[in-house]
Design a protein around this motif. Structure first.
Motif, PDB file in Angstrom:
ATOM      1  N   UNK A  30       5.539   9.753   1.271  1.00 17.14           N
ATOM      2  CA  UNK A  30       6.039   9.083   2.457  1.00 17.14           C
ATOM      3  C   UNK A  30       6.025   7.568   2.246  1.00 17.14           C
ATOM      4  N   UNK A  31       7.127   6.917   2.621  1.00 15.28           N
ATOM      5  CA  UNK A  31       7.273   5.477   2.434  1.00 15.28           C
ATOM      6  C   UNK A  31       7.464   4.796   3.778  1.00 15.28           C
ATOM      7  N   UNK A  32       6.775   3.669   3.960  1.00 17.35           N
ATOM      8  CA  UNK A  32       6.992   2.826   5.129  1.00 17.35           C
ATOM      9  C   UNK A  32       7.116   1.401   4.643  1.00 17.35           C
ATOM     10  N   UNK A  37       5.295  -6.057   4.098  1.00 18.70           N
ATOM     11  CA  UNK A  37       4.615  -5.203   3.122  1.00 18.70           C
ATOM     12  C   UNK A  37       5.331  -3.873   2.974  1.00 18.70           C
ATOM     13  N   UNK A  38       4.899  -3.103   1.980  1.00 18.39           N
ATOM     14  CA  UNK A  38       5.405  -1.754   1.761  1.00 18.39           C
ATOM     15  C   UNK A  38       4.218  -0.833   1.487  1.00 18.39           C
ATOM     16  N   UNK A  74       7.468  -3.475  -4.397  1.00 15.24           N
ATOM     17  CA  UNK A  74       7.753  -2.052  -4.228  1.00 15.24           C
ATOM     18  C   UNK A  74       7.563  -1.306  -5.543  1.00 15.24           C
ATOM     19  N   UNK A  75       7.982  -1.902  -6.646  1.00  9.95           N
ATOM     20  CA  UNK A  75       7.790  -1.269  -7.945  1.00  9.95           C
ATOM     21  C   UNK A  75       6.313  -1.128  -8.273  1.00  9.95           C
ATOM     22  N   UNK A  98      11.661   8.427   5.426  1.00  9.44           N
ATOM     23  CA  UNK A  98      11.581   8.132   6.851  1.00  9.44           C
ATOM     24  C   UNK A  98      12.922   7.693   7.389  1.00  9.44           C
ATOM     25  N   UNK A  99      12.948   6.685   8.258  1.00 10.64           N
ATOM     26  CA  UNK A  99      14.225   6.233   8.814  1.00 10.64           C
ATOM     27  C   UNK A  99      14.937   5.204   7.939  1.00 10.64           C
ATOM     28  N   UNK A 100      14.375   4.911   6.776  1.00 13.17           N
ATOM     29  CA  UNK A 100      14.911   3.853   5.935  1.00 13.17           C
ATOM     30  C   UNK A 100      15.960   4.398   4.975  1.00 13.17           C
ATOM     31  N   UNK A 101      17.002   3.623   4.745  1.00 14.37           N
ATOM     32  CA  UNK A 101      18.041   4.011   3.816  1.00 14.37           C
ATOM     33  C   UNK A 101      17.515   3.937   2.386  1.00 14.37           C
ATOM     34  N   UNK A 102      18.025   4.806   1.523  1.00 15.99           N
ATOM     35  CA  UNK A 102      17.612   4.829   0.123  1.00 15.99           C
ATOM     36  C   UNK A 102      18.335   3.692  -0.593  1.00 15.99           C
TER      37      UNK A 102
END
Length: 120
Positions: A30-32, A37-38, A74-75, A98-102
C-alpha cells in the motif's frame, strides 16, 4: 474540490475491489503520498497486520534525502520497503496505489520495489 475528492474515492474503491478479486490472498503493498512525504507498507489482510513499512519520515532517510517529496525519495522508500519485506519472508505482493495515479512518485516507488525483490 468535492468532485476531485469523489473521484479519488471512486478510484480507491474500484482498485480495492480489483485487489480483492485478483489478489489471491497475497499481501498488498500500500502506497500513500502526501505533499511532503511518501509512505509504503506491506499489509497481510488475512492476518490483519503490517509485515513491513518504510517512509521518507524515518530519521536516516531524512538525513540522506534532500526532500521527502520527490522521485529520489520514492525510489529510496521503495528499495527499503522491499528489503524489509523480503527479510520478513514476503516476495509476492499486490500493488495498492490507493487513489493515486500510477505516475511519477508512485511509479518510481513501484519500480524500486520490483528492483528490490518484490514481485507484482
Amino acid at each position: 474540490m468535492a468532485d476531485k475528492l469523489a473521484m479519488m474515492e471512486r478510484r480507491r474503491q474500484r482498485l480495492r475491489y480489483q485487489i480483492k478479486q485478483k489478489g489471491a490472498g497475497r499481501p498488498r503493498l500500500s502506497v500513500f503520498r502526501s505533499g511532503r512525504h511518501i509512505y509504503a507498507q506491506v499489509i497481510d489482510d488475512a492476518a490483519g497486520r503490517t509485515v513491513a513499512s518504510a517512509s521518507s519520515l524515518e530519521k536516516d532517510m531524512r538525513s540522506s534525502l534532500k526532500t521527502g517529496a520527490d522521485k529520489s525519495a520514492a525510489e529510496a522508500v521503495g528499495k527499503l520497503v522491499a528489503e524489509r519485506a523480503v527479510a520478513a519472508g514476503v516476495t509476492a505482493v499486490v500493488f495498492d496505489r490507493g487513489p493515486f495515479l500510477y505516475h511519477g512518485r508512485v511509479k518510481a516507488l513501484a519500480d524500486a520495489a520490483r528492483e528490490g525483490g518484490l514481485n507484482f
